[in-house]
Design a protein around this motif. Structure first.
Motif: not given
Length: 642
Positions: A598-599, A602, A607, A609-610
């Motif tokens: 996950k990190s 990102e 991700s 979201k990005e």
């Protein structure tokens, strides 16, 4: 009881302990290892096996000054504890935390970054020659396991060191294991040495006896030398190390701190290249790791009492590939499986049990594995080499020269393609597309889910030349209940809502691509998701068709941005005069550190979201531009009317 481990802030503190205190320290180290690794995960069995060896190493050498190189480096946890990093172990292999491998930026006691096998001897020999040329004065040692010694690069270094006569020490950590059980002639050779430890003692006694003569005549001396050699050849068939020019010391009980320390001190006094042969037990001190060393080589968090993982084992892409290969082997006797000491990691254990004569474990020797596969293919077989992406890098020349140049039907099952998480920079499989897409005649595929992986493995049997299938580490999944037929160089549209944006997602990133489409749809922004399936040959027809429908083209891939799929698509557009800006979401031009997936996603901008943020920004910017154009047109129209 006093804690010796917590008294040690550097190797200087270790040297103050007496031998009994060092054994108590060894017990504490094992308890500490179990406590920490059971929580963070990591390489356990290999570190449990080198506790006394590492204590002896720091008792003999001064790593403030002396240079020590750990081969592979996954067994360096004890070394890190004794060199001031004990308190960092809660962050072991975590994002921004302590690495599971030697890192020069972490400590002055880490003298060379490692992560792959068979590199230590070359690096240490280079350091030793630099020392001599600069007229410095320090000791150099390399610690290499018997499994890593099968790597061709290790033999190249041994050959060079033996003829050069350079003063350095090879510490051979012999635990009869690499990750899986060792294979090959070298393993058998070391087993024979283990069986005759009396050889070293007899050799020393004879040398002492010869040395006690007053002045020997030449003939008597030659006779004594022959007698010494006859003992050597009788007890140790081949005497590989001494014939290469090394002074051989051992075998030594690797769990005896005093014996190992004494052997290392002796090696420092002897000029020229030396081998100190140390016998250890992988997983020593923890019964579960001793019984199942391969299982506890690299492990996630687990319960110390039961040995069971906190997260139950899941069906992963490796096992899917292994099962698909078994089914092929059922139907076609030409199908062969090859592994470089990784039958478990690449999902081939069941294949090995079922077809023992068709599974070839060549040891840690990727270069040999590729050319070996080429030889099989040239003789009419259909070999499949299952290998981690980061390890295939080691056989780049063989893939080009011995496979592709002859257009041989070798299939590369490239496991751990993309980011691999906590193992970090040395193990991320993020260079294969950039390296291999330029190889003529090589078909490169990347499945979006387990159904596509199985279908692609079956599809390779229809190809006349070399092929490569890259798939990720981790839990397998299905995006749909069935897979549309695989056709060479043809991609598919996974979902089509509209053309505000087009996403071209490679491999397992299609799962994130579907999430992005749904999230964007809720915002009133409609997109389309394309699964290219093939990196080479690209489906140019499909890409050009959909590339003309939108001004927002997004490529997602777990590969370096330079030379990856995005670069190939941009090149395709340019060649066909389709002037589109392709936004590539891939890995930046730097080495990606360790961390949870996950990190890392990102950090790389991969991700959902990005990418949703990017789509919203781009879409609203486009909408604003359209509104502005319409306003300008209205004003112009009104002026003309006026």
């Amino acid at each position: 009881m006093a804690s010796y481990l917590y008294q040690i802030q550097s190797p200087t503190d270790l040297k103050k302990l007496n031998i009994n205190e060092k054994y108590l320290l060894a017990e504490e180290i094992r308890e500490f290892l179990l406590e920490k690794v059971s929580k963070t995960g990591g390489h356990l069995a290999s570190n449990l096996g080198v506790v006394e060896l590492t204590v002896a190493l720091h008792s003999s050498f001064n790593t403030f000054h002396d240079k020590v190189v750990w081969d592979v480096g996954h067994q360096c946890y004890v070394h890190k504890m004794l060199t001031g990093r004990r308190d960092d172990f809660d962050s072991l292999r975590q994002y921004g935390g302590l690495s599971g491998f030697p890192k020069c930026h972490e400590s002055i006691h880490d003298h060379f970054n490692t992560g792959h096998s068979a590199t230590s001897l070359s690096a240490a020999l280079g350091m030793a020659t630099a020392r001599d040329l600069k007229k410095d004065c320090y000791h150099v040692a390399a610690i290499i396991g018997d499994g890593a010694l099968t790597g061709g690069m290790a033999f190249e270094a041994l050959n060079h060191a033996g003829q050069s006569g350079t003063d350095f020490t090879v510490i051979l950590n012999d635990n009869e294991m690499s990750i899986a059980e060792n294979v090959g002639g070298l393993s058998n050779y070391l087993t024979r040495i283990r069986s005759f430890p009396v050889y070293s003692r007899l050799k020393e006694d004879l040398e002492s006896f010869i040395g006690n003569f007053p002045v020997l005549g030449k003939s008597v001396y030659r006779t004594a030398e022959k007698a010494k050699d006859s003992i050597k050849y009788f007890f140790v068939p081949g005497v590989l190390f001494e014939e290469l020019g090394f002074t051989y010391i051992g075998p030594i009980d690797g769990h005896s701190i005093e014996d190992v320390t004494e052997a290392l001190n002796l090696a420092k006094r002897i000029k020229g290249p030396k081998v100190v042969h140390v016998l250890t037990v992988k997983g020593k001190g923890y019964h579960m790791a001793e019984k199942y060393p391969a299982k506890f080589h690299g492990i996630g968090s687990f319960d110390v009492i039961t040995g069971k993982k906190h997260k139950p084992s899941v069906r992963d892409f490796s096992s899917v590939a292994g099962k698909a290969l078994e089914k092929l082997a059922e139907k076609d006797e030409r199908v062969m499986a090859i592994t470089a000491a990784m039958p478990d990691g690449t999902g081939l254990n069941d294949f090995k049990d079922r077809y023992p004569n068709r599974l070839f474990d060549v040891g840690i020797a990727e270069q040999h594995a590729v050319t070996f596969a080429a030889g099989q293919a040239a003789a009419g077989l259909r070999p499949f080499f299952a290998v981690y992406s980061s390890f295939l890098q080691r056989a780049y020349d063989q893939l080009i020269h011995d496979v592709a140049l002859q257009n041989l039907p070798v299939t590369f099952l490239v496991d751990r393609a993309g980011l691999v998480g906590n193992d970090g920079e040395t193990h991320h499989g993020v260079f294969d597309i950039s390296c291999l897409s330029a190889v003529p005649g090589l078909t490169i595929m990347s499945p979006s889910d387990e159904n596509e992986l199985t279908a692609m493995i079956q599809h390779t049997m229809t190809l006349d030349g070399p092929s490569l299938i890259r798939y990720p580490r981790g839990e397998a999944f299905k995006l749909s209940s069935e897979c549309t037929p695989i056709k060479t160089g043809k991609g598919i549209v996974l979902e089509e809502y509209g053309y505000d944006f087009i996403i071209i997602a490679l491999g397992s990133l299609n799962r994130i691509g579907l999430e992005i489409l749904e999230d964007a749809k809720e915002l009133g922004i409609l997109g389309t998701l394309i699964d290219p399936r093939f990196v080479k040959p690209l489906d140019q027809e499909l890409l050009l068709e959909y590339g003309k429908l939108s001004e927002t083209i997004i490529v997602m891939e777990e590969n370096q941005k330079i030379g990856g799929l995005g670069s190939l698509i941009q090149h395709t557009f340019n060649e066909h005069d389709l002037m589109k800006r392709v936004s590539i979401f891939a890995l930046p031009d730097r080495f990606t550190e360790q961390g949870d997936m996950k990190s890392l996603y990102e950090q790389a901008g991969l991700s959902s979201k990005e990418i949703i943020h990017y789509i919203k920004h781009t879409y609203h910017k486009k909408c604003t531009k359209i509104v502005s154009i319409k306003q300008d047109e209205r004003i112009t129209h009104e002026k003309k009317a006026y």
